[in-house]
Design a protein around this motif. Structure first.
Motif, PDB file in Angstrom:
ATOM      1  N   GLN A  46       0.837  -1.202   0.000  1.00  0.00           N
ATOM      2  CA  GLN A  46       0.000   0.000   0.000  1.00  0.00           C
ATOM      3  C   GLN A  46       0.871   1.251   0.000  1.00  0.00           C
ATOM      4  O   GLN A  46       0.586   2.222  -0.722  1.00  0.00           O
ATOM      5  CB  GLN A  46      -0.912  -0.005   1.221  1.00  0.00           C
ATOM      6  N   VAL A  48      -0.165  -3.700  -4.536  1.00  0.00           N
ATOM      7  CA  VAL A  48      -1.258  -4.270  -3.736  1.00  0.00           C
ATOM      8  C   VAL A  48      -1.965  -5.380  -4.498  1.00  0.00           C
ATOM      9  O   VAL A  48      -2.258  -6.452  -3.947  1.00  0.00           O
ATOM     10  CB  VAL A  48      -2.252  -3.171  -3.316  1.00  0.00           C
ATOM     11  N   SER A  88      -2.147  -9.218  -3.254  1.00  0.00           N
ATOM     12  CA  SER A  88      -3.496  -9.740  -3.010  1.00  0.00           C
ATOM     13  C   SER A  88      -3.740 -11.021  -3.788  1.00  0.00           C
ATOM     14  O   SER A  88      -4.323 -11.984  -3.267  1.00  0.00           O
ATOM     15  CB  SER A  88      -4.548  -8.685  -3.372  1.00  0.00           C
ATOM     16  N   GLN A 133      -7.497  -4.419   3.052  1.00  0.00           N
ATOM     17  CA  GLN A 133      -6.993  -5.067   1.854  1.00  0.00           C
ATOM     18  C   GLN A 133      -7.204  -6.579   1.886  1.00  0.00           C
ATOM     19  O   GLN A 133      -7.334  -7.210   0.840  1.00  0.00           O
ATOM     20  CB  GLN A 133      -5.494  -4.763   1.693  1.00  0.00           C
TER      21      GLN A 133
END
Length: 751
Positions: free
Chosen positions: A137, A278, A282, A742
Motif C-alpha cells: 500500500q 497491492v 493480493s 486489503q
C-alpha cells in the motif's frame, strides 16, 4: 577485519542539531542511525546521518534538502514519518546532513526472517504476505506521487506492535545515488540481492520497486533468495542474465497459481511486471489459500501510463576541480564494475552490516529449512479483548454476516458466500498452504461493474435454522435472478426468479416462513423514476410473489414514500412465533406485519422517529427493543447517539404520533465529520457498534437503557479500516466483524 574509519563517515556525536544523542543503534552503507532525545517535545526519535561532505558541496546539500522535503511530505499509515531534517558542521569543517524520524522499537522484517532462519523454520507465509500487503500500500501510494524508493528490502520494513509495517528510507537511496552520479558519471544505490536488473543500469521505474518486493516474497516462500552470487557483482549479473529458479522446487506446497504470479513479479522486462503492488500481493494471498484460484491479468506500466515515468535525475554541472576533489573522497565502500560499456558503482544499505565485509566474504551457506510451513487463523497477539480468529478468504469485504449454529456465514460484494466452522477453527487454526480457512463456499453471479458500487448483499435464516436465503445474487440488465436459497451448510442451492426488482436494500425471513425484501423498482439511474416497496415471496412455491407498493399500504402511519433518500434495511422480530417486521428508511422506522391469504397485506402497528442521520438499527434477540444509531454532523456539530425504543411502547401507541426513544446514550464524537458509525449488533445484554475508523465498542444493555460507563474497546489486530458489518452468535458468546481492509478480514471474538 581491521578497524578503520571510512572517509566521509560520521564520528561519534553528542548532539545532532537540537537533539541529544543517546546511542548509535544502526550502521549501514548509506549512513548511521542514532537514538536521540528531542528536548523540546520530550520524546525519543531516530536520526539517520548521511556520509559527511565538505562545506563547499552545495550541490549535495541542495539535493538532500529537496529529497528530505519530499520524504517529509509523504503521509501514509505505512510509511515511517519524517519529523525534521537539517545539517550540522563538524569540528573538521565537514557537513553532516540528517533526517529525524519516528523511533520504532519492534525491529524489522529482516529481524523476523532471521528469527526463523536461526530456528531452521519457514516463516508463516500468509502472515508475512499480510505484512507485505501493508508495505505494498505504501509503495503504490509513493508511485502515485511519481517517486521511486529504489531500496525495497526487509531491513527497510519496520515493525510496530508486531503486526504493523512502516516502510522507511524514502529518498535516501536517491540522495546517495545522485551524489555518486556527480563523481562517477552513472552511479547507483541499492542492495544487490533485491535490485532489479534495469536499476543496475540507472533506469529505475516503479516496476523496479515491485521487482524488489517480489524478491522478498520469493525469499519468504522458499527460504532463499532467487540469486546468490559469491560477490555483489556476481549477484547483480545473475539478476541481469539468469532466470529465477522455480519456487515450487524449494517449496512444493506452493500452488501453481502462486508460482505463476510470483514469477511475473520477477520478469526481466519491467514492462511485463505488475504495476500495482497491492494487486500483486493480493493475488498471491488468494492463490496461497485457494487451490482452485485462477489468476487474473495484472496491470503493467503499459496499461497504466500515468505510472510509466522515470524520476528526473538531472544534476547541475560542477567544475572539473570540484569533480576531482570528490573523486578523491571515494572510499572502498564503492565497488566499480563494468556494465554495457558504462562504469557504475553500487552502494549497499544494510542495518548493522559492514559493506566492505559484505563484498569480500562469501555469503553463508543456505540454512536447511523445514517445509512446507503452515498458515494460521490465530491472531498474532492474545489477551483480553483480542480476537481469537482472523479469517481471510474473501476477495472483497463481507457485506453481510449470519450465524448458523456454531458456524458463521459471510457474503462479499462479488457474491461469494463462505461458511466458517468457528468451533473447529479455534481448535485447529493452522492450515497447510493452499488450504482455505472456510469449510464451504457458494459462488453467485457477480453484478455488472456499473452496479457493484450500489449493491449490498443480504443473508437471512429460516425460522428453523435449516436454510438460508441470499439476496442480490445476480444482476442482469432487464432481468434479475436475485434470491438463492440453500441449506445452512451452503448445499442444494435453488434460484428464485424475481421480476421487476433492480436490487434489494434489505431482507428478512419471517416466522411465517415467507421471504420479504425491500426492493428498488424503476430506473436505477434516474432518482425521479424509482421507488421502494416490500417484495414478498413464498420459498416453497416461488411463483407466489407479491409487491406491496406505497399506494397499497393504506394503513401505514407514514407510508414509504415514492422518493426515499436512504433505505438501510428491514429486520424481522427474532422471537419465535412473532410476525413483526421493522422497516428503516431515512430517519424513521415503521413496525408492522405482513399477512398472506390469496394476497399479501401490510398492517402498520406503530412508527418510530429519531433525529437526523440514522445509520443502522438492531433488534434485541428477546424482541423487546429496537436500537438505532443516529447523529447530527455538520461544520458546527458532530453528535452521535444510541437510542433504545421498547417495542411495547410502539405497539401500544394509539395515536398517529411517532414514538421517540425512551433512553439515549451519547456516543463518543469523531475528530472529523468525515467519520461515522457504520454498523450495530445487539444481544439481550450487550450492544456492539463499529465505525469508519475500524474501532468496535461494546456497552452493557438493559431492557430500557444502555450503560453510560466507558465502553469496552475491542482490539482489531492492527486493522485500521472501516467496520463493514457486525453479528452476534445466537448465544451471545461470539462476535464477528468484517472490515474494508486489503485482506477483507473477518475477526472473531469470544466474549
Amino acid at each position: 577485519m581491521e578497524q578503520e574509519q571510512q572517509v566521509g563517515a560520521v564520528p561519534s556525536l553528542s548532539m545532532i542539531g537540537r537533539y541529544r544523542v543517546l546511542r548509535r543503534i544502526g550502521r549501514g552503507g548509506m549512513g548511521d542511525v542514532w537514538l536521540c532525545e528531542d528536548p523540546r517535545l520530550h520524546r525519543q526519535v531516530a536520526i539517520k546521518t548521511l556520509p559527511s561532505h565538505s562545506q563547499g558541496d552545495q550541490e549535495f546539500v541542495t539535493r538532500f534538502e529537496r529529497e528530505a522535503e519530499a520524504a517529509a511530505s509523504l503521509a501514509h499509515p505505512h510509511i515511517l514519518s519524517v519529523h525534521d531534517y537539517g545539517k550540522q558542521t563538524m569540528l573538521d569543517g565537514s557537513v553532516v546532513t540528517y533526517i529525524v524520524m519516528s523511533y520504532i522499537q519492534g525491529g524489522t522484517l529482516a529481524d523476523r526472517i532471521a528469527y526463523y532462519e536461526q530456528r531452521r523454520m519457514m516463516p508463516p507465509l500468509f502472515e508475512m504476505l499480510s505484512l507485505l500487503e501493508q508495505a505494498a500500500q505504501a509503495i503504490d501510494y509513493v508511485h502515485k506521487k511519481r517517486l521511486i524508493h529504489r531500496d525495497i528490502k526487509p531491513a527497510n520494513m519496520l515493525l510496530r506492535d508486531n503486526d504493523w509495517v512502516l516502510l522507511a528510507d524514502f529518498g535516501i537511496a536517491r540522495i546517495v545515488s545522485d551524489a555518486d552520479h556527480m563523481t562517477q558519471g552513472n552511479l547507483l544505490a541499492g542492495t544487490p540481492g533485491y535490485m532489479a536488473p534495469e536499476q543496475a543500469s540507472g533506469k529505475a521505474t516503479i516496476a523496479s520497486d515491485n521487482y524488489s518486493l517480489a524478491v522478498i516474497i520469493y525469499q519468504l516462500s522458499t527460504g532463499r533468495l532467487p540469486f546468490q552470487g559469491e560477490t555483489a557483482l556476481a549477484t547483480m549479473m545473475q539478476h541481469q542474465l539468469q532466470p529465477p529458479p522455480a519456487p515450487r522446487q524449494f517449496n512444493p506446497a506452493l500452488t501453481p497459481a502462486f508460482e505463476q504470479i510470483l514469477l511475473q513479479g520477477l520478469e526481466k522486462d519491467p514492462n511485463q511486471r505488475p504495476a500495482q503492488a497491492v494487486d500483486f500481493v493480493s493475488q498471491l494471498k488468494r492463490a496461497l489459500t485457494d487451490i482452485s484460484f485462477q489468476p487474473t491479468a495484472l496491470s503493467t506500466i503499459r496499461d497504466l501510463s500515468a505510472l510509466n515515468f522515470h524520476e528526473d535525475s538531472t544534476i547541475t554541472e560542477v567544475s572539473p576541480e570540484e569533480k576531482q576533489r570528490q573523486r578523491q573522497q571515494l572510499t572502498r565502500r564503492r565497488v566499480l564494475w563494468g556494465l554495457g560499456g558504462t562504469t557504475a558503482a553500487v552502494v549497499v544499505s544494510g542495518a548493522g552490516l559492514d559493506i566492505w565485509e559484505y563484498f569480500t566474504h562469501r555469503p553463508p551457506d543456505q540454512v536447511a529449512l523445514t517445509a512446507p510451513t503452515s498458515i494460521s487463523a490465530r491472531p498474532t497477539q492474545s489477551g483480553p479483548n483480542q480476537p481469537v480468529l482472523v479469517l481471510t478468504g474473501h476477495e472483497r469485504e463481507a457485506s453481510s454476516l449470519l450465524w448458523s449454529r456454531n458456524s458463521l456465514i459471510s457474503i462479499d460484494q462479488d457474491t461469494m458466500t463462505l461458511l466458517w466452522d468457528i468451533g473447529r477453527l479455534q481448535q485447529y487454526p493452522d492450515r497447510a498452504p493452499g488450504k482455505p480457512f472456510y469449510s464451504a463456499r457458494l459462488a453467485g453471479t457477480p453484478a455488472s461493474d456499473d452496479l457493484k458500487s450500489l449493491l449490498s448483499f443480504y443473508l437471512a435464516s429460516s425460522p428453523d435454522g435449516q436454510k438460508i436465503a441470499i439476496f442480490n445474487t445476480a444482476i442482469v440488465q432487464g432481468k434479475s435472478t436475485q434470491i438463492i436459497t440453500c441449506t445452512a451448510d451452503l448445499q442444494a442451492p435453488r434460484k428464485l426468479d424475481v421480476q421487476q426488482v433492480q436490487y434489494f436494500a434489505g431482507a428478512a425471513w419471517l416466522q411465517s416462513n415467507y421471504l420479504v425484501g425491500l426492493g428498488q423498482f424503476g430506473n436505477i439511474s434516474d432518482t425521479r423514476k424509482y421507488s421502494y416497496a416490500l417484495y414478498v415471496i413464498d420459498p416453497a412455491e416461488p411463483r407466489r410473489q407479491w409487491v406491496l407498493k406505497a399506494e397499497q399500504l393504506a394503513n401505514v402511519l407514514v407510508s414509504i414514500p415514492y422518493q426515499i433518500t436512504s433505505v438501510n434495511r428491514i429486520l424481522a422480530d427474532p422471537t419465535k412465533g412473532s410476525s413483526l417486521l421493522a422497516v428503516q428508511y431515512n430517519n424513521q422506522i415503521t413496525v408492522g406485519q405482513v399477512t398472506i391469504s390469496d394476497k399479501a397485506y401490510w398492517r402498520a402497528r406503530g412508527h418510530i422517529s429519531v433525529p437526523m442521520n440514522m445509520q443502522r438499527m438492531a433488534w434485541t434477540p428477546d424482541g423487546k427493543s429496537l436500537l438505532a444509531v443516529y447523529g447530527t454532523t455538520n461544520a458546527d456539530m458532530n453528535k452521535w447517539s444510541l437510542g433504545i425504543i421498547p417495542i411495547q411502547n410502539v405497539l401500544s401507541s394509539t395515536s398517529q404520533k411517532a414514538v421517540q426513544p425512551v433512553s439515549e446514550l451519547t456516543l463518543p464524537d469523531f475528530p472529523t465529520i468525515a467519520d461515522e458509525y457504520t454498523c450495530i449488533a445487539a444481544t439481550s445484554r450487550m450492544v456492539a457498534i463499529g465505525d469508519s475508523r475500524g474501532e468496535i465498542s461494546i456497552w452493557k444493555l438493559s431492557t430500557d437503557s444502555a450503560s453510560s460507563s466507558p465502553p469496552t474497546k475491542l482490539r482489531t489486530s492492527g486493522i485500521q479500516a472501516a467496520v463493514q458489518q457486525l453479528s452476534w452468535s445466537q448465544d451471545g458468546k461470539w462476535l464477528a466483524a468484517s472490515f474494508v481492509d486489503q485482506q477483507s478480514s473477518i475477526l472473531i471474538w469470544k466474549l
